[in-house]
Design a protein around this motif. Structure first.
Motif, mmCIF file in Angstrom:
data_model
loop_
_atom_site.group_PDB
_atom_site.id
_atom_site.type_symbol
_atom_site.label_atom_id
_atom_site.label_comp_id
_atom_site.label_asym_id
_atom_site.label_seq_id
_atom_site.Cartn_x
_atom_site.Cartn_y
_atom_site.Cartn_z
ATOM 1 N N HIS A 109 -26.386 20.023 41.254
ATOM 2 C CA HIS A 109 -25.664 19.282 40.229
ATOM 3 C C HIS A 109 -25.003 18.041 40.817
ATOM 4 N N HIS A 113 -25.902 14.422 39.629
ATOM 5 C CA HIS A 113 -24.779 13.688 39.035
ATOM 6 C C HIS A 113 -24.551 12.354 39.762
ATOM 7 N N GLU A 133 -24.158 14.088 30.515
ATOM 8 C CA GLU A 133 -24.136 15.545 30.668
ATOM 9 C C GLU A 133 -25.393 16.188 30.082
ATOM 10 N N GLU A 136 -28.072 15.545 32.673
ATOM 11 C CA GLU A 136 -27.870 16.430 33.827
ATOM 12 C C GLU A 136 -28.349 17.839 33.508
#
Length: 156
Positions: A109, A113, A133, A136
């Motif tokens: 992540h 990110h 988000e 992601e």
């Protein structure tokens, strides 16, 4: 397929860090269909270096999980430099434990990110956060990880 040149610098005393191949795979997933070629540096650090950089560049006197430093090149310079990520290993490990996530999933992540930040995505405004988000989550699910924004209790 996205061509990524990756340099990983390990300046942390922590163990259990992801391999260069894992970092490459995660960053490549974030770049796919967004950038044809890129050069990226990932520096894995401990809390002192993270705190210093976070203070210097963001005015926050504490370590943070990931810092993104986009390459700032003149437009007429057509180089594939994307930028640098600085990831704080102890913070990532602590967050993974607190969030009851697999450490590898949290590392993935943070790489995704940070790479998206280098591509210009942001999460300051709610609408931008929703886009970032969602991206992601989609990317991480494609890599075999669960939604990083669902609390662990809900995933069980």
């Amino acid at each position: 397929m996205t061509e990524l040149t990756l340099e990983v610098q390990r300046a942390s005393r922590c163990t259990g860090l992801p391999s260069d191949d894992e970092i490459h795979r995660w960053a490549t997933a974030a770049l796919a269909d967004r950038r044809a070629g890129a050069e990226l540096s990932v520096r894995i650090v401990d809390e002192d270096e993270s705190r210093e950089l976070n203070h210097q560049y963001r005015g926050k006197d504490k370590p943070t999980n990931v810092l993104s430093f986009p390459a700032e090149l003149p437009e007429d310079l057509n180089l594939p430099l994307l930028g640098d990520l600085v990831i704080c290993a102890p913070v990532v490990a602590r967050e993974a434990e607190q969030q009851r996530k697999a450490t590898t999933a949290h590392w993935a992540h943070m790489v995704v990110h940070g790479t998206l930040h280098l591509l210009g995505y942001d999460h300051i405004e709610d609408a931008d956060a929703e886009i970032m988000e969602g991206l992601e989550t989609s990317l991480l699910e494609g890599l075999g990880f669960t939604d990083p924004y669902i609390p662990a209790e809900v995933q069980e």
